[in-house]
Design a protein around this motif. Structure first.
Motif, mmCIF file in Angstrom:
data_model
loop_
_atom_site.group_PDB
_atom_site.id
_atom_site.type_symbol
_atom_site.label_atom_id
_atom_site.label_comp_id
_atom_site.label_asym_id
_atom_site.label_seq_id
_atom_site.Cartn_x
_atom_site.Cartn_y
_atom_site.Cartn_z
ATOM 1 N N TYR A 31 3.563 -1.370 -11.202
ATOM 2 C CA TYR A 31 4.004 -0.117 -10.583
ATOM 3 C C TYR A 31 5.489 0.127 -10.871
ATOM 4 N N THR A 32 6.283 -0.919 -10.754
ATOM 5 C CA THR A 32 7.725 -0.788 -10.999
ATOM 6 C C THR A 32 7.988 -0.294 -12.419
ATOM 7 N N ALA A 33 7.347 -0.925 -13.381
ATOM 8 C CA ALA A 33 7.550 -0.557 -14.781
ATOM 9 C C ALA A 33 7.068 0.866 -15.061
ATOM 10 N N ASN A 42 0.828 -1.207 0.000
ATOM 11 C CA ASN A 42 0.000 0.000 0.000
ATOM 12 C C ASN A 42 0.864 1.259 0.000
ATOM 13 N N PHE A 43 1.982 1.193 0.691
ATOM 14 C CA PHE A 43 2.914 2.332 0.723
ATOM 15 C C PHE A 43 3.373 2.701 -0.685
ATOM 16 N N VAL A 44 3.847 1.694 -1.454
ATOM 17 C CA VAL A 44 4.344 2.016 -2.793
ATOM 18 C C VAL A 44 3.195 2.389 -3.729
ATOM 19 N N ALA A 45 2.005 1.833 -3.492
ATOM 20 C CA ALA A 45 0.861 2.162 -4.343
ATOM 21 C C ALA A 45 0.458 3.623 -4.188
ATOM 22 N N ILE A 46 0.318 4.060 -2.942
ATOM 23 C CA ILE A 46 -0.092 5.446 -2.702
ATOM 24 C C ILE A 46 1.011 6.414 -3.118
ATOM 25 N N THR A 47 2.257 6.075 -2.836
ATOM 26 C CA THR A 47 3.360 6.959 -3.248
ATOM 27 C C THR A 47 3.375 7.113 -4.761
ATOM 28 N N THR A 48 3.178 6.013 -5.477
ATOM 29 C CA THR A 48 3.127 6.078 -6.938
ATOM 30 C C THR A 48 1.989 6.963 -7.408
ATOM 31 N N LEU A 106 -0.220 3.429 -17.529
ATOM 32 C CA LEU A 106 0.185 2.072 -17.164
ATOM 33 C C LEU A 106 0.063 1.856 -15.661
ATOM 34 N N GLY A 107 0.546 2.820 -14.889
ATOM 35 C CA GLY A 107 0.419 2.720 -13.435
ATOM 36 C C GLY A 107 -1.031 2.653 -12.993
ATOM 37 N N GLY A 108 -1.882 3.415 -13.661
ATOM 38 C CA GLY A 108 -3.302 3.392 -13.330
ATOM 39 C C GLY A 108 -3.939 2.033 -13.558
ATOM 40 N N LEU A 109 -3.501 1.323 -14.597
ATOM 41 C CA LEU A 109 -4.024 -0.019 -14.857
ATOM 42 C C LEU A 109 -3.646 -0.979 -13.726
ATOM 43 N N GLY A 110 -2.407 -0.877 -13.241
ATOM 44 C CA GLY A 110 -2.020 -1.698 -12.097
ATOM 45 C C GLY A 110 -2.804 -1.339 -10.856
ATOM 46 N N HIS A 111 -2.983 -0.052 -10.652
ATOM 47 C CA HIS A 111 -3.701 0.443 -9.481
ATOM 48 C C HIS A 111 -5.163 0.016 -9.505
ATOM 49 N N ALA A 112 -5.734 -0.090 -10.692
ATOM 50 C CA ALA A 112 -7.139 -0.480 -10.829
ATOM 51 C C ALA A 112 -7.399 -1.829 -10.185
ATOM 52 N N LEU A 113 -6.418 -2.717 -10.272
ATOM 53 C CA LEU A 113 -6.564 -4.034 -9.648
ATOM 54 C C LEU A 113 -6.008 -4.074 -8.236
ATOM 55 N N PHE A 114 -4.952 -3.309 -7.972
ATOM 56 C CA PHE A 114 -4.255 -3.450 -6.694
ATOM 57 C C PHE A 114 -5.188 -3.261 -5.501
ATOM 58 N N PHE A 115 -5.866 -2.132 -5.436
ATOM 59 C CA PHE A 115 -6.669 -1.866 -4.251
ATOM 60 C C PHE A 115 -7.923 -2.737 -4.196
ATOM 61 N N SER A 116 -8.468 -3.100 -5.345
ATOM 62 C CA SER A 116 -9.598 -4.013 -5.365
ATOM 63 C C SER A 116 -9.211 -5.343 -4.731
ATOM 64 N N VAL A 117 -8.008 -5.817 -5.061
ATOM 65 C CA VAL A 117 -7.539 -7.100 -4.533
ATOM 66 C C VAL A 117 -7.066 -6.960 -3.091
ATOM 67 N N TRP A 135 14.785 11.440 -10.692
ATOM 68 C CA TRP A 135 15.343 10.582 -9.663
ATOM 69 C C TRP A 135 14.270 10.118 -8.686
ATOM 70 N N SER A 136 13.275 10.947 -8.461
ATOM 71 C CA SER A 136 12.184 10.541 -7.573
ATOM 72 C C SER A 136 11.464 9.319 -8.127
ATOM 73 N N PHE A 137 11.156 9.341 -9.413
ATOM 74 C CA PHE A 137 10.487 8.193 -10.040
ATOM 75 C C PHE A 137 11.417 6.974 -10.087
ATOM 76 N N ALA A 138 12.702 7.197 -10.346
ATOM 77 C CA ALA A 138 13.648 6.080 -10.446
ATOM 78 C C ALA A 138 13.812 5.366 -9.112
ATOM 79 N N VAL A 139 13.976 6.138 -8.043
ATOM 80 C CA VAL A 139 14.122 5.532 -6.717
ATOM 81 C C VAL A 139 12.844 4.789 -6.331
ATOM 82 N N LEU A 140 11.699 5.379 -6.638
ATOM 83 C CA LEU A 140 10.438 4.710 -6.320
ATOM 84 C C LEU A 140 10.307 3.398 -7.098
ATOM 85 N N ALA A 141 10.775 3.370 -8.338
ATOM 86 C CA ALA A 141 10.759 2.120 -9.115
ATOM 87 C C ALA A 141 11.569 1.038 -8.404
ATOM 88 N N GLY A 142 12.708 1.408 -7.838
ATOM 89 C CA GLY A 142 13.520 0.452 -7.094
ATOM 90 C C GLY A 142 12.810 -0.069 -5.854
#
Length: 391
Positions: free
Chosen positions: A86-88, A20-26, A108-119, A166-173
């Motif tokens: 989210y990583t991609a 949830n942390f990485v989802a909301i940050t993204t 792309l991130g939104g498509l992942g998010h569409a399933l993440f919180f539902s699941v 760099w903010s997006f790159a670190v978050l990807a990691g």
């Protein structure tokens, strides 16, 4: 289901909280980076704010259809796939050569998010017995709160210091590391395909209650993100330096833990009182921000109180939706996910119009009005927002 307490499910709840942390940050990372994104991509700040809207509208449109399409799939691999997405998405944003490519990354991130919180909402509920649903959902939501507390402020500070990429790159990691945790530590849960999990004999009444809950959720998120999407501009308008925006968001996010604490304490006892009190505090705090602008002290205090109260909202409405018994846990989670993001997208779009038109002075009043309307619905709809969580 065997009698499983929150303590019994501690490992799974912790992993879901990290996810949830990485989802909301993204999702909300652009909020703190609007000036840098706008300057780096050569677009107005109001246009950069639409990066939040694009993401949110994708989630709103796809959450329910994707949840229904994947309802027979095993939950753990599905959740893992969303974290990989989210990583991609964050990696693509980090290397994007233009605004259009950043929009594609957010899609792309939104498509992942569409399933993440539902699941993930249903996942948390399945890890424990029904008696502990509110507490389990609240603890999982803690990860999202820390996305506001640490993820967004630290990413904002990093972006201000060395550039938004760099903010997006670190978050990807961080997302990639989270995927490893999910794969290794999250216990699987059983799903009965096609079962009407969470259904009750008053199916029509349950659907009605669920509709009211998620509709009210939409209004609250419209009000929240009308203002929050442009909070960096509000803070700068008070004379706060750009380098201080990140630390200010860090403090605001930390205060959100107070709202989350209230949710954990009262969601399984007095959900109606918690919901009404939370909305009332947010409306009054946003009114103080509107009246206080551009006085720095008043705006900072008002924003702190508003965001502290909002910390209770996600857990409260996720739990209320599950308890409405109008759909399976996954579908109820999908509707919360969809309406939250519909509200985020509409709020960001409304905020863009207000910033480009009437200006910042009108922003907080607009958000407060949407929240006040949500409060009126809660007052009237006693069945959807009951005093007794067990009904």
């Amino acid at each position: 289901m065997t009698h499983r307490t929150v303590r019994d499910a501690a490992a799974g709840i912790t992993v879901l909280a990290v996810a949830n942390f990485v989802a909301i940050t993204t999702e909300v990372l652009p909020v703190g980076l609007l000036p840098q994104l706008a300057g780096g991509l050569g677009v107005p700040e109001s246009t950069a704010g639409l990066l939040v809207s694009v993401y949110a509208f994708v989630v709103a449109a796809c959450a329910v259809p994707l949840t229904l399409a994947t309802r027979r799939l095993a939950r753990k691999p599905l959740l893992l796939t969303t974290v990989v997405v989210y990583t991609a998405a964050n990696l693509l944003a980090a290397v994007a050569p233009s605004f259009a490519v950043v929009v594609a990354a957010r899609t792309l991130g939104g498509l992942g998010h569409a399933l993440f919180f539902s699941v993930s909402i249903a996942y948390a509920a399945r890890l424990v017995s029904p008696l502990y649903t509110g507490r389990a959902v609240t603890l999982v939501t803690t990860g999202g709160t820390f996305g506001f507390v640490l993820g967004v402020p630290l990413s904002t500070s990093l972006g201000a210091a060395v550039g938004w990429r760099w903010s997006f790159a670190v978050l990807a990691g961080v997302c990639a590391l989270t995927a490893v945790l999910v794969a290794r530590l999250l216990p699987p849960v059983e799903v009965a395909p096609g079962a009407g999990e969470g259904a009750s004999s008053d199916a029509r009444g349950g659907r009605s209650r669920l509709g009211i809950v998620v509709g009210t959720n939409t209004l609250l998120f419209v009000g929240q993100y009308t203002v929050y999407t442009f909070i960096s501009l509000l803070l700068l308008a008070t004379g706060l330096g750009e380098a201080a925006v990140g630390p200010a968001l860090l403090v605001f996010g930390a205060l959100g833990i107070l709202g989350l604490w209230a949710a954990g304490r009262y969601l399984d006892r007095r959900p109606r009182t918690l919901t009404l009190a939370t909305i009332a505090v947010m409306v009054l705090a946003l009114a103080a921000v509107a009246l206080g602008l551009p006085h720095q002290g008043v705006v900072l205090v008002g924003a702190a109180v508003w965001l502290a109260a909002f910390g209770a909202v996600p857990a409260a409405f996720q739990t209320l939706a599950l308890r409405a018994r109008g759909a399976s846990a996954d579908v109820a989670g999908a509707f919360v996910n969809a309406t939250s993001n519909l509200g985020i997208g509409l709020g960001a779009a409304v905020g863009s119009v207000v910033v480009a038109g009437p200006g910042l002075a009108t922003l907080a009043w607009t958000g407060a009005a949407a929240m006040a309307l949500a409060g009126a619905v809660v007052v009237v709809a006693r069945q959807a927002f009951p005093h007794d969580p067990a009904r």
